[in-house]
Write an enzyme that holds these catalytic residues in place. Structure first.
Site, short mmCIF file in Angstrom:
data_model
loop_
_atom_site.label_atom_id
_atom_site.label_comp_id
_atom_site.label_asym_id
_atom_site.label_seq_id
_atom_site.Cartn_x
_atom_site.Cartn_y
_atom_site.Cartn_z
CG PHE A 16 25.86 34.57 30.93
CD1 PHE A 16 25.85 35.93 30.70
CD2 PHE A 16 25.11 34.06 31.98
CE1 PHE A 16 25.10 36.79 31.51
CE2 PHE A 16 24.36 34.90 32.80
CZ PHE A 16 24.35 36.26 32.56
CG ASP A 32 34.60 41.30 28.51
OD1 ASP A 32 35.55 40.66 28.02
OD2 ASP A 32 33.77 40.81 29.29
CG HIS A 58 33.38 31.79 42.52
ND1 HIS A 58 33.41 32.67 43.60
CD2 HIS A 58 33.12 32.54 41.42
CE1 HIS A 58 33.19 33.89 43.16
NE2 HIS A 58 33.00 33.85 41.85
CD GLU A 85 31.52 36.69 39.73
OE1 GLU A 85 32.58 36.12 40.08
OE2 GLU A 85 31.23 36.94 38.55
CB SER A 133 33.46 32.34 47.10
OG SER A 133 33.91 31.63 45.96
#
Length: 310
Positions: free
Chosen positions: A228, A119, A278, A27, A25
């Site tokens: 990140f 967040d 992912h 993102e 998958s």
């Protein structure tokens, strides 16, 4: 000519056993302009031929990209035919507002939500739920399941969420999300296969039976990687700094190194029995496509149609 004895036990090439028996998958993050939207749709289309289970589009802090996220999710579904999942968070919205957004997705044909706490819009502010909102991701999952029979993915943190007291408390939180109805957990990125396997085993021991999918971040920008990692509590091994050091003026070489780092991690996970991945694509196709190719994935016989951005 006989093979020297010293090579009798030489390890097989990393991806020699990769048979393409994996599910992936992808993102994306919502683009900030019409031109970026067209680029995102082209990226999604180029990855569509690999047959991903789904693709997801993130949600900005405090719901700041709500409109663009919806536009991207619906655009990907419409233009590529992929199963598109929308990220949805608790921050900055009441339960009624979140339910209304989810309802819009459902009636637009979106059946998959990535349900997250989210967040705060200002960095370093402690999390505070909306007065009339969902208190946390577990409550959001339960609310979404009451609204419609969505497929729901949630987040997991192999190295512990920065706001959790410890990994045990973090696993308790994951258990609550799964107990509320989550179908799977997508992990934050990490750089050691052992980190994932340890976390997966601890989750299983805690009674968490939902699928846990490792999140892979093929990133070539060290500064971006540090940002990140700081937000999600992931540790960056010193050897990654050493490998990427000195490549700022050589972007092509830096990409090759980045692919190698992420691909070796995927190979170690694959060797340990992992068959779902992912990918955090950062809206770029090449690095992710290369890793999927190494894992044995090939384009479907019938490729998707060409996109003509409007």
């Amino acid at each position: 000519m006989s093979v020297p004895a010293m090579f009798d036990h030489y390890p097989a090439p990393l991806f020699a056993s990769a048979a393409g028996d994996v599910e992936v998958s992808f993102e994306f993050f919502p683009p900030k302009s019409d031109a970026a939207m067209a680029s995102l749709l082209a990226t999604a289309d180029s990855l569509a031929s690999l047959g991903p289970r789904f693709v997801s589009v993130t949600y900005g802090a405090g719901g700041s990209t709500r409109g663009r996220t919806e536009e991207a999710v619906l655009g990907i579904a419409r233009e590529t035919g992929l199963a598109a999942a929308a990220h949805l968070t608790c921050v900055g919205a009441s339960r009624a507002e979140v339910d209304a957004i989810a309802d819009q997705y459902w009636h637009a044909g979106v059946r998959h939500i990535v349900a997250l706490r989210g967040d705060m819009p200002e960095p370093h502010l402690p999390y505070a739920p909306h007065d009339d909102g969902y208190a946390n991701a577990a409550a959001l999952v339960a609310g979404l399941k009451r609204l419609h029979p969505f497929e729901i993915s949630v987040a997991a943190y192999p190295e512990c969420h920065p706001d959790s007291a410890d990994l045990s408390a973090d696993l308790d939180n994951l258990w609550r999300k799964v107990d509320a109805g989550a179908d799977r957990a997508l992990t934050q990125f990490f750089f050691s296969a052992d980190t994932f396997f340890r976390f997966r085993d601890e989750a299983a021991a805690r009674g968490i039976k939902a699928e846990i999918v490792p999140g892979i971040l093929p990133v070539a920008n060290v500064g971006q990687l540090r940002r990140f990692a700081g937000m999600c509590g992931a540790a960056i091994p010193p050897w990654i700094d050493r490998l990427l050091d000195g490549l700022d003026e050589r972007p092509a070489a830096r990409q090759l190194v980045a692919v190698t780092i992420a691909a070796e991690l995927c190979a170690a996970l694959y060797a340990g029995g992992v068959r779902q991945f992912h990918f955090y694509t950062l809206n770029r196709a090449e690095l992710t496509y290369a890793i999927c190719h190494l894992l044995g994935l090939r384009p479907a016989a019938q490729a998707t149609g060409t996109i003509h951005p409007r």
